[in-house]
Design a protein around this motif. Structure first.
Motif, PDB file in Angstrom:
ATOM      1  N   UNK A  52       0.834  -1.210   0.000  1.00  0.00           N
ATOM      2  CA  UNK A  52       0.000   0.000   0.000  1.00  0.00           C
ATOM      3  C   UNK A  52       0.863   1.252   0.000  1.00  0.00           C
ATOM      4  N   UNK A  53       1.899   1.268   0.826  1.00  0.00           N
ATOM      5  CA  UNK A  53       2.795   2.427   0.893  1.00  0.00           C
ATOM      6  C   UNK A  53       3.523   2.650  -0.418  1.00  0.00           C
ATOM      7  N   UNK A  54       3.998   1.583  -1.021  1.00  0.00           N
ATOM      8  CA  UNK A  54       4.725   1.700  -2.279  1.00  0.00           C
ATOM      9  C   UNK A  54       3.804   2.141  -3.412  1.00  0.00           C
ATOM     10  N   UNK A  55       2.607   1.595  -3.432  1.00  0.00           N
ATOM     11  CA  UNK A  55       1.643   1.980  -4.463  1.00  0.00           C
ATOM     12  C   UNK A  55       1.346   3.472  -4.394  1.00  0.00           C
ATOM     13  N   UNK A  56       1.100   3.952  -3.191  1.00  0.00           N
ATOM     14  CA  UNK A  56       0.814   5.373  -3.004  1.00  0.00           C
ATOM     15  C   UNK A  56       2.023   6.231  -3.364  1.00  0.00           C
ATOM     16  N   UNK A  57       3.215   5.788  -2.957  1.00  0.00           N
ATOM     17  CA  UNK A  57       4.435   6.554  -3.230  1.00  0.00           C
ATOM     18  C   UNK A  57       4.674   6.686  -4.723  1.00  0.00           C
ATOM     19  N   UNK A  58       4.495   5.608  -5.465  1.00  0.00           N
ATOM     20  CA  UNK A  58       4.735   5.675  -6.906  1.00  0.00           C
ATOM     21  C   UNK A  58       3.663   6.526  -7.587  1.00  0.00           C
ATOM     22  N   UNK A  59       2.421   6.376  -7.179  1.00  0.00           N
ATOM     23  CA  UNK A  59       1.351   7.170  -7.783  1.00  0.00           C
ATOM     24  C   UNK A  59       1.592   8.662  -7.559  1.00  0.00           C
ATOM     25  N   UNK A  60       1.997   9.031  -6.355  1.00  0.00           N
ATOM     26  CA  UNK A  60       2.258  10.439  -6.057  1.00  0.00           C
ATOM     27  C   UNK A  60       3.466  10.948  -6.835  1.00  0.00           C
ATOM     28  N   UNK A  61       4.495  10.124  -6.956  1.00  0.00           N
ATOM     29  CA  UNK A  61       5.693  10.536  -7.694  1.00  0.00           C
ATOM     30  C   UNK A  61       5.378  10.715  -9.176  1.00  0.00           C
ATOM     31  N   UNK A  62       4.572   9.856  -9.748  1.00  0.00           N
ATOM     32  CA  UNK A  62       4.203   9.995 -11.156  1.00  0.00           C
ATOM     33  C   UNK A  62       3.358  11.246 -11.373  1.00  0.00           C
ATOM     34  N   UNK A  63       2.427  11.500 -10.460  1.00  0.00           N
ATOM     35  CA  UNK A  63       1.592  12.696 -10.592  1.00  0.00           C
ATOM     36  C   UNK A  63       2.437  13.961 -10.541  1.00  0.00           C
ATOM     37  N   UNK A 114       5.893  14.112 -11.321  1.00  0.00           N
ATOM     38  CA  UNK A 114       6.934  14.169 -12.337  1.00  0.00           C
ATOM     39  C   UNK A 114       6.394  14.098 -13.771  1.00  0.00           C
ATOM     40  N   UNK A 115       5.366  13.299 -13.999  1.00  0.00           N
ATOM     41  CA  UNK A 115       4.804  13.145 -15.359  1.00  0.00           C
ATOM     42  C   UNK A 115       3.280  13.323 -15.273  1.00  0.00           C
ATOM     43  N   UNK A 116       2.821  14.539 -15.013  1.00  0.00           N
ATOM     44  CA  UNK A 116       1.393  14.756 -14.773  1.00  0.00           C
ATOM     45  C   UNK A 116       0.496  14.447 -15.970  1.00  0.00           C
ATOM     46  N   UNK A 117       1.069  14.355 -17.175  1.00  0.00           N
ATOM     47  CA  UNK A 117       0.228  14.024 -18.327  1.00  0.00           C
ATOM     48  C   UNK A 117       0.071  12.519 -18.526  1.00  0.00           C
ATOM     49  N   UNK A 118       0.699  11.718 -17.658  1.00  0.00           N
ATOM     50  CA  UNK A 118       0.445  10.282 -17.638  1.00  0.00           C
ATOM     51  C   UNK A 118      -0.738  10.031 -16.712  1.00  0.00           C
ATOM     52  N   UNK A 119      -1.691   9.235 -17.142  1.00  0.00           N
ATOM     53  CA  UNK A 119      -2.929   9.031 -16.390  1.00  0.00           C
ATOM     54  C   UNK A 119      -2.962   7.640 -15.770  1.00  0.00           C
ATOM     55  N   UNK A 120      -3.034   7.599 -14.444  1.00  0.00           N
ATOM     56  CA  UNK A 120      -3.168   6.316 -13.742  1.00  0.00           C
ATOM     57  C   UNK A 120      -4.627   5.888 -13.793  1.00  0.00           C
ATOM     58  N   UNK A 121      -4.881   4.683 -14.291  1.00  0.00           N
ATOM     59  CA  UNK A 121      -6.268   4.252 -14.487  1.00  0.00           C
ATOM     60  C   UNK A 121      -7.025   4.163 -13.170  1.00  0.00           C
ATOM     61  N   UNK A 143      12.862   8.076  -7.301  1.00  0.00           N
ATOM     62  CA  UNK A 143      13.949   8.328  -8.234  1.00  0.00           C
ATOM     63  C   UNK A 143      13.594   7.795  -9.619  1.00  0.00           C
ATOM     64  N   UNK A 144      12.936   6.667  -9.667  1.00  0.00           N
ATOM     65  CA  UNK A 144      12.490   6.135 -10.944  1.00  0.00           C
ATOM     66  C   UNK A 144      11.547   7.081 -11.659  1.00  0.00           C
ATOM     67  N   UNK A 145      10.628   7.681 -10.915  1.00  0.00           N
ATOM     68  CA  UNK A 145       9.699   8.646 -11.521  1.00  0.00           C
ATOM     69  C   UNK A 145      10.450   9.858 -12.050  1.00  0.00           C
ATOM     70  N   UNK A 146      11.479  10.309 -11.341  1.00  0.00           N
ATOM     71  CA  UNK A 146      12.274  11.443 -11.832  1.00  0.00           C
ATOM     72  C   UNK A 146      12.973  11.079 -13.143  1.00  0.00           C
ATOM     73  N   UNK A 147      13.488   9.866 -13.227  1.00  0.00           N
ATOM     74  CA  UNK A 147      14.130   9.424 -14.468  1.00  0.00           C
ATOM     75  C   UNK A 147      13.111   9.316 -15.600  1.00  0.00           C
ATOM     76  N   UNK A 148      11.900   8.886 -15.283  1.00  0.00           N
ATOM     77  CA  UNK A 148      10.865   8.776 -16.304  1.00  0.00           C
ATOM     78  C   UNK A 148      10.488  10.149 -16.856  1.00  0.00           C
ATOM     79  N   UNK A 149      10.548  11.159 -16.029  1.00  0.00           N
ATOM     80  CA  UNK A 149      10.290  12.520 -16.511  1.00  0.00           C
ATOM     81  C   UNK A 149      11.313  12.913 -17.566  1.00  0.00           C
TER      82      UNK A 149
END
Length: 468
Positions: A371-382, A384-391, A455-461
């Motif tokens: 749960x913590x990891x899921x939330x952390x990645x979702x927040x990081x993506x929002x 760093x890459x706000x035009x990517x849409x989490x379903x 850090x992965x989300x930053x690299x994805x940006x």
């Protein structure tokens, strides 16, 4: 001397001679060899054929037999196996990669691909202790029953629901092998198999390896659409449906309560089996987990697959098939043909593991961590890459299903991400036919922790910007 031993002797002699020659040198003729070694022309012909199959020689009709070019890799001679393209013609399995890379990633690459837990999330100490206790059990190294050890079958029956008995359980070597066995047991090559769209790539690979034709059934936010499922059965005549009702891979969808009975009824009305892949039952993020479809199935429509691999370790290859009626007898027969039984020490270790308080503690800790990891990645993506849409933010499972903006290509994005040190899965491989839009699957369980996911989300940006 027999023909086979004469041929083997001549092959050995010719190999030694080839080693002294260079590519392009001509070998002695068939007449020379028959006279020199006292063998028949048939023996010479067989020897040359064996050497040609190994890639050691090349035969040129009307000219003779010559030493083949030596292909080398790191200084080691590599045989020419190009002849196999002809021998294997007519069956293109196109299996791809079932669920991410089979080997380890290079140093520095952040893992958001695949479907296993990071080592820090695995119950390593409990697994070691369970294996040590299992090895000391009486008869631990004896042959196991074909259906599996009775205590382990009882455990899987209890996990599936009160209506399931141990006699309904067949212990398997993990979920993927069970999936392949079930597909081959039920449907003849060339038959259609209905699958959710998108779906687990390993299921598509197993279906195609069995010679089946995957037919997509669309999903919405509540899971498989029963109306389109009924249409698909009617149009194709399929007798097999593969679905993941709970924490679906890759979308995270949970089949809505009102649809769970309806989907089973549609399959039953079509005279078809429903294969319920319940891989994620132990991967919930803290909320209630729906009752398995098989628990309410009274007439053998549902074939239930489950496994201990996902919540424990990739190497704990222990799972189960739950089925009723003649199909179970067929599956047991296939087990006897393929591998007789699952290794008893591993079954004993699984019993030891899940029968201790340490297993319950592990599942509670795993739920919180996921749960913590899921939330952390979702927040990081929002961020760093706000035009990517989490379903959706899933209530269980190991992945986020992310839609890319218009114009972005999933394969190009995945390649760019890899170049910047992030491994993820392109979405097109999850669809049995053309995808309606562009997606990525991003895992949050294989990375070292929330900080690495950020850090992965930053690299994805950076990768997303470079890909434009």
């Amino acid at each position: 001397m027999s023909d086979s031993s004469s041929t083997a002797t001549l092959v050995a002699i010719l190999r030694a001679e080839i080693a002294r020659l260079v590519p392009g040198d001509r070998l002695p003729s068939s007449r020379d060899l028959t006279g020199r070694h006292g063998v028949s022309p048939v023996t010479v012909s067989r020897a040359f054929a064996l050497l040609a199959a190994e890639g050691a020689v090349v035969t040129r009709p009307g000219s003779g037999t010559y030493v083949a070019p030596r292909r080398t890799r790191a200084g080691i001679d590599v045989p020419d196996t190009s002849w196999q393209a002809v021998a294997l013609a007519g069956r293109n399995l196109d299996l791809g990669d079932a669920d991410g890379p089979s080997g380890g990633l290079p140093d520095g690459v952040i893992a958001m691909a695949g479907g296993y837990l990071h080592e820090s999330l695995q119950p390593t100490r409990a697994l070691g202790a369970a294996l040590a206790r299992a090895a000391r059990r009486p008869n631990a190294w004896d042959r196991a029953p074909t259906a599996g050890l009775a205590p382990l079958r009882a455990i899987f029956a209890r996990l599936a629901g009160s209506t399931v008995s141990p006699e309904d359980v067949l212990v398997t070597g993990g979920g993927q092998g069970a999936l392949s066995m079930v597909f081959r047991a039920i449907a003849a090559p060339g038959s259609p198999i209905l699958v959710e769209s998108p779906t687990y790539p390993g299921a598509l690979a197993a279906a195609r390896a069995a010679g089946l034709r995957p037919v997509p059934v669309p999903m919405d936010d509540d899971g498989t659409r029963p109306d389109l499922l009924a249409d698909a059965f009617a149009m194709t005549g399929a007798r097999l449906l593969y679905c993941q009702p709970t924490f679906h891979n890759p979308t995270g969808t949970v089949l809505a309560p009102a649809r769970r009975r309806e989907v089973v009824d549609v399959a039953r009305a079509a005279g078809a089996f429903l294969v319920e892949d319940d891989f994620a039952r132990h991967l919930g993020h803290g909320g209630p987990v729906p009752r398995a479809l098989v628990a309410d199935d009274r007439d053998g429509t549902v074939i239930h697959l489950t496994s201990l691999t996902k919540p424990a370790s990739p190497s704990l290859r222990i799972g189960a098939v739950i089925a009723r009626g003649p199909v179970m007898r067929r599956l047991q027969g296939m087990r006897l043909v393929e591998d007789f039984f699952i290794a008893r020490p591993l079954q004993e270790a699984a019993i030891e593991l899940v029968s201790t308080p340490a297993w319950d503690r592990h599942l509670r800790a795993l739920s919180t961590a996921l749960r913590e990891r899921c939330t952390a990645l979702a927040e990081a993506l929002a961020r760093e890459v706000p035009d990517w849409t989490i379903s959706r933010l899933p209530a269980g499972g190991l992945h986020l299903w992310v839609q890319l903006p218009p114009g972005a290509a999933d394969s190009a994005t995945a390649d760019a991400a890899r170049a910047y040190g992030v491994a993820l899965n392109s979405g097109s491989r999850f669809f049995p036919s053309e995808p309606p839009s562009t997606w990525l699957r991003l895992g949050f369980a294989a990375a070292a922790g929330p900080a690495e996911l950020a850090e992965g989300a930053r690299r994805l940006k950076v990768a997303a910007g470079a890909d434009r």
